[in-house]
Scaffold this motif. Structure first.
Motif, PDB file in Angstrom:
ATOM      1  N   VAL A   1       0.864  -1.172   0.000  1.00  0.00           N
ATOM      2  CA  VAL A   1       0.000   0.000   0.000  1.00  0.00           C
ATOM      3  C   VAL A   1       0.902   1.224   0.000  1.00  0.00           C
ATOM      4  CG1 VAL A   1      -0.237   0.143   2.531  1.00  0.00           C
ATOM      5  CG2 VAL A   1      -1.977   1.181   1.085  1.00  0.00           C
ATOM      6  N   VAL A   2       0.506   2.214  -0.765  1.00  0.00           N
ATOM      7  CA  VAL A   2       1.162   3.513  -0.754  1.00  0.00           C
ATOM      8  C   VAL A   2       0.156   4.446  -0.090  1.00  0.00           C
ATOM      9  CG1 VAL A   2       2.205   5.343  -2.129  1.00  0.00           C
ATOM     10  CG2 VAL A   2       2.292   2.979  -2.938  1.00  0.00           C
ATOM     11  N   ALA A   3       0.587   5.122   0.978  1.00  0.00           N
ATOM     12  CA  ALA A   3      -0.332   5.971   1.740  1.00  0.00           C
ATOM     13  C   ALA A   3       0.388   7.230   2.189  1.00  0.00           C
ATOM     14  CB  ALA A   3      -0.860   5.202   2.943  1.00  0.00           C
ATOM     15  N   SER A   4      -0.198   8.370   1.852  1.00  0.00           N
ATOM     16  CA  SER A   4       0.385   9.655   2.247  1.00  0.00           C
ATOM     17  C   SER A   4      -0.690  10.734   2.145  1.00  0.00           C
ATOM     18  CB  SER A   4       1.568  10.001   1.348  1.00  0.00           C
ATOM     19  OG  SER A   4       1.147  10.137   0.010  1.00  0.00           O
ATOM     20  N   LYS A   5      -0.336  11.943   2.546  1.00  0.00           N
ATOM     21  CA  LYS A   5      -1.266  13.057   2.407  1.00  0.00           C
ATOM     22  C   LYS A   5      -1.660  13.171   0.939  1.00  0.00           C
ATOM     23  CE  LYS A   5      -1.910  17.992   2.795  1.00  0.00           C
ATOM     24  NZ  LYS A   5      -2.806  17.981   1.675  1.00  0.00           N
ATOM     25  N   ALA A   6      -2.927  13.398   0.708  1.00  0.00           N
ATOM     26  CA  ALA A   6      -3.415  13.533  -0.673  1.00  0.00           C
ATOM     27  C   ALA A   6      -3.046  14.901  -1.228  1.00  0.00           C
ATOM     28  CB  ALA A   6      -4.930  13.353  -0.710  1.00  0.00           C
ATOM     29  N   PRO A   7      -2.432  14.927  -2.407  1.00  0.00           N
ATOM     30  CA  PRO A   7      -2.172  16.220  -3.058  1.00  0.00           C
ATOM     31  C   PRO A   7      -3.497  16.925  -3.364  1.00  0.00           C
ATOM     32  CG  PRO A   7      -0.970  14.435  -4.142  1.00  0.00           C
ATOM     33  CD  PRO A   7      -1.933  13.807  -3.186  1.00  0.00           C
ATOM     34  N   ASP A   8      -3.468  18.243  -3.363  1.00  0.00           N
ATOM     35  CA  ASP A   8      -4.697  19.012  -3.601  1.00  0.00           C
ATOM     36  C   ASP A   8      -5.420  18.583  -4.863  1.00  0.00           C
ATOM     37  OD1 ASP A   8      -4.299  20.428  -1.275  1.00  0.00           O
ATOM     38  OD2 ASP A   8      -3.639  22.275  -2.266  1.00  0.00           O
ATOM     39  N   GLU A   9      -4.674  18.319  -5.948  1.00  0.00           N
ATOM     40  CA  GLU A   9      -5.344  17.962  -7.210  1.00  0.00           C
ATOM     41  C   GLU A   9      -6.061  16.616  -7.124  1.00  0.00           C
ATOM     42  OE1 GLU A   9      -0.963  16.803  -7.656  1.00  0.00           O
ATOM     43  OE2 GLU A   9      -2.040  18.571  -6.947  1.00  0.00           O
ATOM     44  N   GLU A  10      -5.680  15.759  -6.195  1.00  0.00           N
ATOM     45  CA  GLU A  10      -6.340  14.453  -6.034  1.00  0.00           C
ATOM     46  C   GLU A  10      -7.595  14.553  -5.179  1.00  0.00           C
ATOM     47  OE1 GLU A  10      -5.453  11.806  -7.674  1.00  0.00           O
ATOM     48  OE2 GLU A  10      -3.508  12.485  -8.379  1.00  0.00           O
ATOM     49  N   VAL A  11      -7.628  15.494  -4.247  1.00  0.00           N
ATOM     50  CA  VAL A  11      -8.748  15.613  -3.312  1.00  0.00           C
ATOM     51  C   VAL A  11      -9.767  16.678  -3.740  1.00  0.00           C
ATOM     52  CG1 VAL A  11      -7.720  17.293  -1.721  1.00  0.00           C
ATOM     53  CG2 VAL A  11      -9.251  15.557  -0.831  1.00  0.00           C
ATOM     54  N   ALA A  12      -9.425  17.478  -4.743  1.00  0.00           N
ATOM     55  CA  ALA A  12     -10.310  18.557  -5.197  1.00  0.00           C
ATOM     56  C   ALA A  12     -11.655  18.009  -5.659  1.00  0.00           C
ATOM     57  CB  ALA A  12      -9.649  19.342  -6.320  1.00  0.00           C
ATOM     58  N   MET A  13     -12.662  18.808  -5.468  1.00  0.00           N
ATOM     59  CA  MET A  13     -14.000  18.480  -5.944  1.00  0.00           C
ATOM     60  C   MET A  13     -14.026  18.635  -7.469  1.00  0.00           C
ATOM     61  SD  MET A  13     -15.166  17.829  -3.005  1.00  0.00           S
ATOM     62  CE  MET A  13     -16.892  17.585  -3.247  1.00  0.00           C
ATOM     63  N   ALA A  14     -15.097  18.180  -8.089  1.00  0.00           N
ATOM     64  CA  ALA A  14     -15.199  18.240  -9.555  1.00  0.00           C
ATOM     65  C   ALA A  14     -15.060  19.663 -10.085  1.00  0.00           C
ATOM     66  CB  ALA A  14     -16.516  17.624 -10.011  1.00  0.00           C
ATOM     67  N   ASP A  15     -15.484  20.660  -9.304  1.00  0.00           N
ATOM     68  CA  ASP A  15     -15.385  22.053  -9.745  1.00  0.00           C
ATOM     69  C   ASP A  15     -14.027  22.686  -9.434  1.00  0.00           C
ATOM     70  OD1 ASP A  15     -15.429  22.515  -7.004  1.00  0.00           O
ATOM     71  OD2 ASP A  15     -17.325  23.627  -7.024  1.00  0.00           O
ATOM     72  N   GLY A  16     -13.107  21.887  -8.874  1.00  0.00           N
ATOM     73  CA  GLY A  16     -11.769  22.373  -8.565  1.00  0.00           C
ATOM     74  C   GLY A  16     -11.595  22.912  -7.161  1.00  0.00           C
ATOM     75  N   SER A  17     -12.694  23.092  -6.445  1.00  0.00           N
ATOM     76  CA  SER A  17     -12.580  23.603  -5.075  1.00  0.00           C
ATOM     77  C   SER A  17     -12.115  22.491  -4.136  1.00  0.00           C
ATOM     78  CB  SER A  17     -13.929  24.159  -4.605  1.00  0.00           C
ATOM     79  OG  SER A  17     -14.885  23.115  -4.515  1.00  0.00           O
ATOM     80  N   LEU A  18     -11.532  22.890  -3.035  1.00  0.00           N
ATOM     81  CA  LEU A  18     -11.048  21.925  -2.058  1.00  0.00           C
ATOM     82  C   LEU A  18     -12.060  21.756  -0.931  1.00  0.00           C
ATOM     83  CD1 LEU A  18      -7.293  22.938  -1.751  1.00  0.00           C
ATOM     84  CD2 LEU A  18      -8.257  20.975  -2.940  1.00  0.00           C
ATOM     85  N   PRO A  19     -12.276  20.514  -0.488  1.00  0.00           N
ATOM     86  CA  PRO A  19     -13.180  20.308   0.643  1.00  0.00           C
ATOM     87  C   PRO A  19     -12.525  20.831   1.922  1.00  0.00           C
ATOM     88  CG  PRO A  19     -12.130  18.249   0.028  1.00  0.00           C
ATOM     89  CD  PRO A  19     -11.720  19.270  -0.998  1.00  0.00           C
ATOM     90  N   GLU A  20     -13.326  21.056   2.952  1.00  0.00           N
ATOM     91  CA  GLU A  20     -12.816  21.588   4.209  1.00  0.00           C
ATOM     92  C   GLU A  20     -11.730  20.707   4.816  1.00  0.00           C
ATOM     93  OE1 GLU A  20     -15.838  22.594   7.044  1.00  0.00           O
ATOM     94  OE2 GLU A  20     -16.985  23.736   5.563  1.00  0.00           O
ATOM     95  N   ASP A  21     -11.803  19.403   4.587  1.00  0.00           N
ATOM     96  CA  ASP A  21     -10.835  18.491   5.192  1.00  0.00           C
ATOM     97  C   ASP A  21      -9.667  18.147   4.258  1.00  0.00           C
ATOM     98  OD1 ASP A  21     -12.089  16.823   3.376  1.00  0.00           O
ATOM     99  OD2 ASP A  21     -12.465  15.218   4.812  1.00  0.00           O
TER     100      ASP A  21
END
Length: 180
Positions: free
Chosen positions: A69-89
């Motif tokens: 398993v590879v596990a680390s903090k998610a880069p912003d581009e991976e966690v961004a919502m479909a509209d490009g905004s970032l969720p609160e978490d």
């Protein structure tokens, strides 16, 4: 079953991790990806950097490395919502990718890998996990669903050597319960 465990991968494990990645993807995704894409999977150098950073855990059964398993903090581009905004978490969201060789499947290795990754991610303040899974990969989607992760409505289409590959993002709590 022989002794099974999860350990931090080291440089000595690199060739097995690369082999597992390439062979498993060639088997699992032969119908989804063209041969030239499968032949050009991540280089040993990319894996060496991931291993060196401590982000890779290996599953073992006896003397064999059977998955990772590879596990680390998610880069912003991976966690961004479909509209490009970032969720609160976004700052506390982790990105995981787990792979167990099919011949070692259904023996608990994937769950043990994720459980240990989750334990370590909690220590860094992570609160939620995400993973990208090919939409057609029902086995991987079922694995994450058993962990309580579901599709969060975000999809992406990658160019896989001229062939589109649609992936769904699954998301869920960083909680894994191992059977006694």
């Amino acid at each position: 079953m022989a002794d099974a465990g999860v350990h931090t991968a080291t440089a000595a494990d690199l060739s097995e991790i690369v082999r597992i990645h390439r062979e498993t993807w060639r088997l699992a995704y032969a119908e989804l990806l063209p041969p030239e894409v499968l032949d050009a999977l991540d280089t040993d150098e990319a894996w060496a950097l991931a291993v060196q950073s401590g982000a890779v855990l290996k599953a073992t059964e006896g003397e064999w490395v059977v998955g990772f398993v590879v596990a680390s903090k998610a880069p912003d581009e991976e966690v961004a919502m479909a509209d490009g905004s970032l969720p609160e978490d976004a700052a506390t969201t982790a990105l995981l990718s787990v792979l167990v060789e099919p011949r070692w499947g259904r023996r608990g290795h994937g769950t043990r890998l994720v459980a240990e990754a989750v334990r370590r991610l909690h220590e860094t303040g992570a609160t939620r996990g995400i993973a990208w899974v090919p939409e057609a990969d029902k086995a991987s989607r079922n694995f994450y669903e058993r962990l309580g992760w579901t599709g969060d409505g975000t999809v992406r289409t990658l160019d896989a050597g001229g062939r589109p590959l649609r992936e769904v993002r699954v998301s869920g709590p960083l909680e894994v319960r191992l059977a006694d």
